[in-house]
Motif scaffolding. Sequence first.
Motif, mmCIF file in Angstrom:
data_model
loop_
_atom_site.group_PDB
_atom_site.id
_atom_site.type_symbol
_atom_site.label_atom_id
_atom_site.label_comp_id
_atom_site.label_asym_id
_atom_site.label_seq_id
_atom_site.Cartn_x
_atom_site.Cartn_y
_atom_site.Cartn_z
ATOM 1 N N LYS A 110 0.830 -1.206 0.000
ATOM 2 C CA LYS A 110 0.000 0.000 0.000
ATOM 3 C C LYS A 110 0.865 1.257 0.000
ATOM 4 N N MET A 111 1.975 1.223 0.770
ATOM 5 C CA MET A 111 2.884 2.373 0.778
ATOM 6 C C MET A 111 3.512 2.588 -0.592
ATOM 7 N N ILE A 112 3.838 1.494 -1.261
ATOM 8 C CA ILE A 112 4.420 1.606 -2.605
ATOM 9 C C ILE A 112 3.406 2.190 -3.585
ATOM 10 N N ASP A 113 2.151 1.688 -3.501
ATOM 11 C CA ASP A 113 1.108 2.209 -4.395
ATOM 12 C C ASP A 113 0.834 3.687 -4.122
ATOM 13 N N ASP A 114 0.794 4.057 -2.831
ATOM 14 C CA ASP A 114 0.568 5.469 -2.503
ATOM 15 C C ASP A 114 1.718 6.341 -2.998
ATOM 16 N N ALA A 115 2.934 5.799 -2.892
ATOM 17 C CA ALA A 115 4.080 6.566 -3.371
ATOM 18 C C ALA A 115 4.006 6.790 -4.885
ATOM 19 N N LYS A 116 3.504 5.768 -5.595
ATOM 20 C CA LYS A 116 3.359 5.931 -7.045
ATOM 21 C C LYS A 116 2.283 6.959 -7.382
ATOM 22 N N LEU A 117 1.194 6.940 -6.605
ATOM 23 C CA LEU A 117 0.085 7.852 -6.900
ATOM 24 C C LEU A 117 0.374 9.285 -6.468
ATOM 25 N N TYR A 118 0.914 9.428 -5.259
ATOM 26 C CA TYR A 118 1.057 10.767 -4.682
ATOM 27 C C TYR A 118 2.510 11.243 -4.642
ATOM 28 N N GLY A 119 3.390 10.540 -5.351
ATOM 29 C CA GLY A 119 4.784 10.980 -5.397
ATOM 30 C C GLY A 119 4.963 12.312 -6.113
ATOM 31 N N ILE A 120 4.027 12.663 -6.988
ATOM 32 C CA ILE A 120 4.117 13.929 -7.731
ATOM 33 C C ILE A 120 3.324 15.028 -7.032
ATOM 34 N N GLN A 121 2.968 14.815 -5.771
ATOM 35 C CA GLN A 121 2.132 15.771 -5.069
ATOM 36 C C GLN A 121 2.809 17.137 -4.949
ATOM 37 N N GLY A 122 4.099 17.154 -4.569
ATOM 38 C CA GLY A 122 4.808 18.429 -4.447
ATOM 39 C C GLY A 122 4.943 19.132 -5.795
ATOM 40 N N PHE A 123 5.222 18.361 -6.835
ATOM 41 C CA PHE A 123 5.351 18.951 -8.176
ATOM 42 C C PHE A 123 4.023 19.549 -8.645
ATOM 43 N N CYS A 124 2.928 18.851 -8.342
ATOM 44 C CA CYS A 124 1.610 19.352 -8.743
ATOM 45 C C CYS A 124 1.264 20.650 -8.020
ATOM 46 N N LYS A 125 1.616 20.750 -6.759
ATOM 47 C CA LYS A 125 1.338 21.978 -6.024
ATOM 48 C C LYS A 125 2.042 23.178 -6.645
ATOM 49 N N ASP A 126 3.274 22.960 -7.113
ATOM 50 C CA ASP A 126 3.992 24.058 -7.760
ATOM 51 C C ASP A 126 3.340 24.441 -9.083
ATOM 52 N N LEU A 127 2.828 23.449 -9.816
ATOM 53 C CA LEU A 127 2.188 23.765 -11.102
ATOM 54 C C LEU A 127 0.832 24.438 -10.916
ATOM 55 N N LEU A 128 0.204 24.260 -9.766
ATOM 56 C CA LEU A 128 -1.090 24.903 -9.543
ATOM 57 C C LEU A 128 -0.974 26.425 -9.578
ATOM 58 N N GLU A 129 0.136 26.932 -9.129
ATOM 59 C CA GLU A 129 0.325 28.393 -9.174
ATOM 60 C C GLU A 129 0.372 28.889 -10.617
ATOM 61 N N VAL A 130 0.987 28.095 -11.479
ATOM 62 C CA VAL A 130 1.022 28.469 -12.897
ATOM 63 C C VAL A 130 -0.379 28.436 -13.498
ATOM 64 N N ALA A 131 -1.147 27.420 -13.151
ATOM 65 C CA ALA A 131 -2.523 27.332 -13.649
ATOM 66 C C ALA A 131 -3.370 28.496 -13.140
ATOM 67 N N ASP A 132 -3.138 28.931 -11.903
ATOM 68 C CA ASP A 132 -3.892 30.067 -11.358
ATOM 69 C C ASP A 132 -3.568 31.350 -12.130
ATOM 70 N N ILE A 133 -2.300 31.519 -12.453
ATOM 71 C CA ILE A 133 -1.902 32.728 -13.194
ATOM 72 C C ILE A 133 -2.538 32.738 -14.582
ATOM 73 N N LEU A 134 -2.546 31.609 -15.253
ATOM 74 C CA LEU A 134 -3.183 31.537 -16.567
ATOM 75 C C LEU A 134 -4.676 31.833 -16.474
ATOM 76 N N GLU A 135 -5.317 31.311 -15.465
ATOM 77 C CA GLU A 135 -6.755 31.540 -15.307
ATOM 78 C C GLU A 135 -7.045 33.013 -15.046
ATOM 79 N N LYS A 136 -6.249 33.641 -14.183
ATOM 80 C CA LYS A 136 -6.451 35.063 -13.906
ATOM 81 C C LYS A 136 -6.180 35.917 -15.139
ATOM 82 N N ALA A 137 -5.183 35.494 -15.919
ATOM 83 C CA ALA A 137 -4.853 36.264 -17.123
ATOM 84 C C ALA A 137 -6.003 36.230 -18.124
#
Length: 233
Positions: A110-137
């Motif tokens: 289960k830990m391995i599966d969670d790591a595969k699913l949520y391993g990109i969690q930090g990267f996704c959080k950083d990309l959310l700021e870019v998506a917010d800027i595009l939406e506001k623009a």
Amino acid sequence: MRLALSACLSAWTSMKMANWCVRAIRQSSSIIASPSLIRATPRLLCTAAQQKSSGTGTEEENGAQKPEPGPAEKAFTEEKMQLEGQLNDVMDKYKRALADTENLRQRSQKMIDDAKLYGIQGFCKDLLEVADILEKATESVPKTEVSSANPHLKNLYDGLVMTEVQIQKVFKKHGLVKLNPDGQKFDPYEHEAVFHAPVEGKEPGTIAVVTKVGYKLHGRTLRPALVGVVKAP
């Protein structure tokens, strides 16, 4: 003459056979009528009756009585019982060890599966700021200005919209879904209330304004939506 002799021989033979049968019957009658046999028969009958009533019988009927176990046999029996007890303890520990190993394997998987699913969690959080800027623009551009009369602004606006659409497709491909709960019931697990205010025509407890959209990664809330909640007047 010959016929007469044959008849005489036959008659003599018949008489001999009859005399022999009579002697045999007399001998058997004398044996049966023997006083010793008559006296022994009731005793035999009484003995058989007593054995039947008391439940005892011959060794062939009841079997030979088992002898008392000796010291060696008692020691062997005790050692056997001890070994059986030790075997049961070992089997119980073995089964417990197997169950613990299986639980550990499942948790590790289960830990391995969670790591595969949520391993990109930090990267996704950083990309959310870019998506917010595009939406506001795209929201800040007046729709009346986007026309063929102003081709440069129109091309820029179309490029921003296409970029925003493409980035949302990439998010969805990796399990990242946008949350825009306008008009829905407030859920503390997915929404974060920024303010509460009475709004005419809307039910209390619903979301009136979405100040910032939220996102979920594979069903888990990655960023709650910032919302304004309707309260009772």
